[in-house]
Scaffold this motif. Structure first.
Motif, short mmCIF file in Angstrom:
data_model
loop_
_atom_site.label_atom_id
_atom_site.label_comp_id
_atom_site.label_asym_id
_atom_site.label_seq_id
_atom_site.Cartn_x
_atom_site.Cartn_y
_atom_site.Cartn_z
N ASN A 228 3.54 3.52 -2.80
CA ASN A 228 2.84 2.89 -1.66
C ASN A 228 3.30 3.74 -0.35
OD1 ASN A 228 1.55 1.40 0.21
ND2 ASN A 228 2.66 -0.36 -0.24
N GLN A 229 2.42 4.81 0.16
CA GLN A 229 2.89 5.44 1.25
C GLN A 229 1.93 4.87 2.42
OE1 GLN A 229 4.98 8.06 1.66
NE2 GLN A 229 4.39 8.87 3.59
N VAL A 241 3.63 -3.45 8.70
CA VAL A 241 4.07 -2.99 7.53
C VAL A 241 4.40 -3.67 6.49
CG1 VAL A 241 5.97 -1.58 6.60
CG2 VAL A 241 5.11 -1.11 8.87
N GLU A 242 4.91 -5.01 6.75
CA GLU A 242 5.13 -5.83 5.69
C GLU A 242 3.55 -6.61 5.30
OE1 GLU A 242 7.15 -10.47 5.38
OE2 GLU A 242 7.48 -9.10 7.12
N THR A 243 2.73 -6.80 6.20
CA THR A 243 1.54 -7.15 5.53
C THR A 243 0.78 -6.32 4.70
OG1 THR A 243 0.84 -8.58 7.74
CG2 THR A 243 -0.91 -7.64 6.41
N ALA A 244 1.07 -5.02 5.14
CA ALA A 244 0.22 -4.01 4.22
C ALA A 244 0.95 -3.89 2.86
CB ALA A 244 0.46 -2.66 4.55
N CYS A 245 2.27 -4.10 2.67
CA CYS A 245 2.95 -4.15 1.46
C CYS A 245 2.89 -5.18 0.54
CB CYS A 245 4.62 -3.84 1.67
SG CYS A 245 5.09 -2.44 2.52
N ARG A 246 2.58 -6.31 1.39
CA ARG A 246 2.51 -7.70 0.61
C ARG A 246 1.01 -7.90 0.02
NH1 ARG A 246 3.79 -10.64 4.44
NH2 ARG A 246 1.76 -11.20 5.28
N THR A 247 0.01 -7.12 0.77
CA THR A 247 -1.49 -7.01 0.31
C THR A 247 -1.43 -6.22 -1.16
OG1 THR A 247 -2.09 -7.48 2.45
CG2 THR A 247 -3.60 -6.52 0.84
N VAL A 248 -0.67 -5.16 -1.12
CA VAL A 248 -0.70 -4.37 -2.28
C VAL A 248 0.01 -4.81 -3.58
CG1 VAL A 248 0.20 -2.22 -3.26
CG2 VAL A 248 -1.08 -2.16 -0.97
N GLU A 249 1.26 -5.42 -3.17
CA GLU A 249 2.00 -6.00 -4.13
C GLU A 249 1.30 -7.47 -4.86
OE1 GLU A 249 5.87 -6.65 -2.69
OE2 GLU A 249 6.33 -4.63 -2.17
N MET A 250 0.74 -7.98 -4.00
CA MET A 250 -0.23 -9.09 -4.61
C MET A 250 -1.16 -8.69 -5.78
SD MET A 250 -0.92 -11.45 -1.20
CE MET A 250 -2.02 -12.37 -1.94
N ASN A 251 -1.49 -7.39 -5.75
CA ASN A 251 -2.68 -6.85 -6.65
C ASN A 251 -1.95 -6.28 -8.01
OD1 ASN A 251 -5.67 -7.49 -5.45
ND2 ASN A 251 -4.20 -7.07 -3.96
N ARG A 274 -2.55 4.00 8.04
CA ARG A 274 -3.09 4.58 6.73
C ARG A 274 -2.21 3.85 5.71
NH1 ARG A 274 -4.45 11.06 5.65
NH2 ARG A 274 -3.91 10.94 3.35
N VAL A 275 -2.92 3.69 4.53
CA VAL A 275 -2.42 3.41 3.27
C VAL A 275 -2.75 4.53 2.25
CG1 VAL A 275 -1.94 1.58 1.66
CG2 VAL A 275 -1.88 0.98 4.09
N ASP A 276 -1.82 5.02 1.47
CA ASP A 276 -2.10 5.96 0.31
C ASP A 276 -1.36 5.15 -0.74
OD1 ASP A 276 -3.20 8.79 1.13
OD2 ASP A 276 -1.98 8.05 2.75
N LEU A 277 -2.40 4.91 -1.88
CA LEU A 277 -1.83 4.36 -3.19
C LEU A 277 -2.18 5.63 -4.30
CD1 LEU A 277 -3.06 0.75 -3.44
CD2 LEU A 277 -0.76 1.80 -2.59
N LEU A 278 -1.02 5.71 -5.11
CA LEU A 278 -1.16 6.76 -6.27
C LEU A 278 -0.50 5.64 -7.49
CD1 LEU A 278 -1.41 9.50 -7.07
CD2 LEU A 278 1.19 9.81 -6.59
#
Length: 285
Positions: A228-229, A241-251, A274-278
């Motif tokens: 999660n970049q 930053v916390e919102t983006a991280c939490r949104t990703v982790e919920m999925n 910007r959010v990059d997911l690998l």
């Protein structure tokens, strides 16, 4: 057709594979190469496999600093992917980390996820990485060529965003590095990348959601490793930053291993998030 631009201190080699000279010229026009990277354009086909392998070998021998080979299969069907997988074997014989990048048009990734296909991929490369491409719906028969061109343009736009992601990792612009990306992709078989780049209201949430929507749901919830970049600009606070991280982790599955990275944009990108997911290691059967 082949053309190359090798820099003395290149540590990344980008190999673009297409089915025709026209397609390679189009890729050459649209693709932006990362800093400290070399480019090679090769035409696929059974008659060209041996020649392509020799060209790649010569390029690697001329540049002993190469640490990573990215094989980009042009959006022309499975023949380019098959050719890229063959060339990845050549990189492997030189003990160089390599992976293949392809479009996930019409759910193409599904054809490569059965166990026997994964084993075949792993015999050639570390990973077959799929990036999203917009499916343009064009009913008019006369506009078929235009539709194909639009989809190809969209693919290369996303390919440029992915290469920018790789470039930032390579230049160590943040806390994540090229080594972290290699850890995510190593022996992964099939992997996925997506990006969300947004400015304005709720930018962090919207950027993360855009990424999530671009990756198949079953991939996210069964993935074993994910990077999660976040790339942020001035004026963005820790709550975003916390919102983006939490949104990703919920999925994600609770046991998914997460590599987190953060990079600051230059001043010209002020206000963007910007959010990059690998994503890799998904159980897709």
């Amino acid at each position: 057709m082949n053309s190359s631009k090798l820099h003395k201190n290149s540590n990344i080699l980008l190999v673009v594979i297409g089915t025709s000279i026209q397609e390679l010229n189009y890729a050459k026009k649209l693709l932006l190469c990362p800093e400290q990277a070399a480019k090679l354009f090769l035409r696929c086909g059974k008659k060209n496999t041996k020649k392509s392998k020799q060209i790649l070998t010569n390029a690697l021998n001329r540049n002993p600093n190469t640490e990573l080979v990215i094989l980009l299969a042009a959006p022309s069907g499975d023949s380019a992917i098959a050719h890229a997988l063959e060339l990845s074997r050549t990189a492997k014989t030189h003990n160089i980390f390599s992976f293949v990048v392809a479009e996930n048009m019409d759910g193409r990734a599904a054809a490569y996820t059965p166990k026997n296909q994964i084993e075949k991929i792993l015999s050639s490369t570390e990973s077959l990485l799929f990036i999203p491409t917009v499916q343009f719906k064009e009913k008019n028969f006369l506009n078929r060529l235009r539709k194909k061109e639009m989809q190809a343009k969209n693919f290369y736009q996303n390919a440029n965003r992915f290469l920018d992601f790789v470039d930032k990792l390579n230049r160590e612009c943040g806390i994540a590095t090229l080594g972290d990306m290699q850890y995510i992709l190593q022996d992964s078989g099939v992997s996925f990348w997506a990006v969300g780049k947004v400015k304005g209201e709720n930018r962090a949430l919207r950027a993360a959601q855009r990424c999530i929507e671009s990756i198949p749901r079953n991939v996210l919830i069964s993935s074993k490793k994910i990077m999660n970049q976040l790339t942020i600009s001035t004026g963005i606070d820790l709550d975003e930053v916390e919102t983006a991280c939490r949104t990703v982790e919920m999925n994600l599955h609770p046991d998914t291993g997460i590599v987190f990275g953060i990079t600051f944009l230059d001043i010209t990108e002020k206000g963007r998030f910007r959010v990059d997911l690998l994503v890799s290691g998904a159980d897709l059967e």
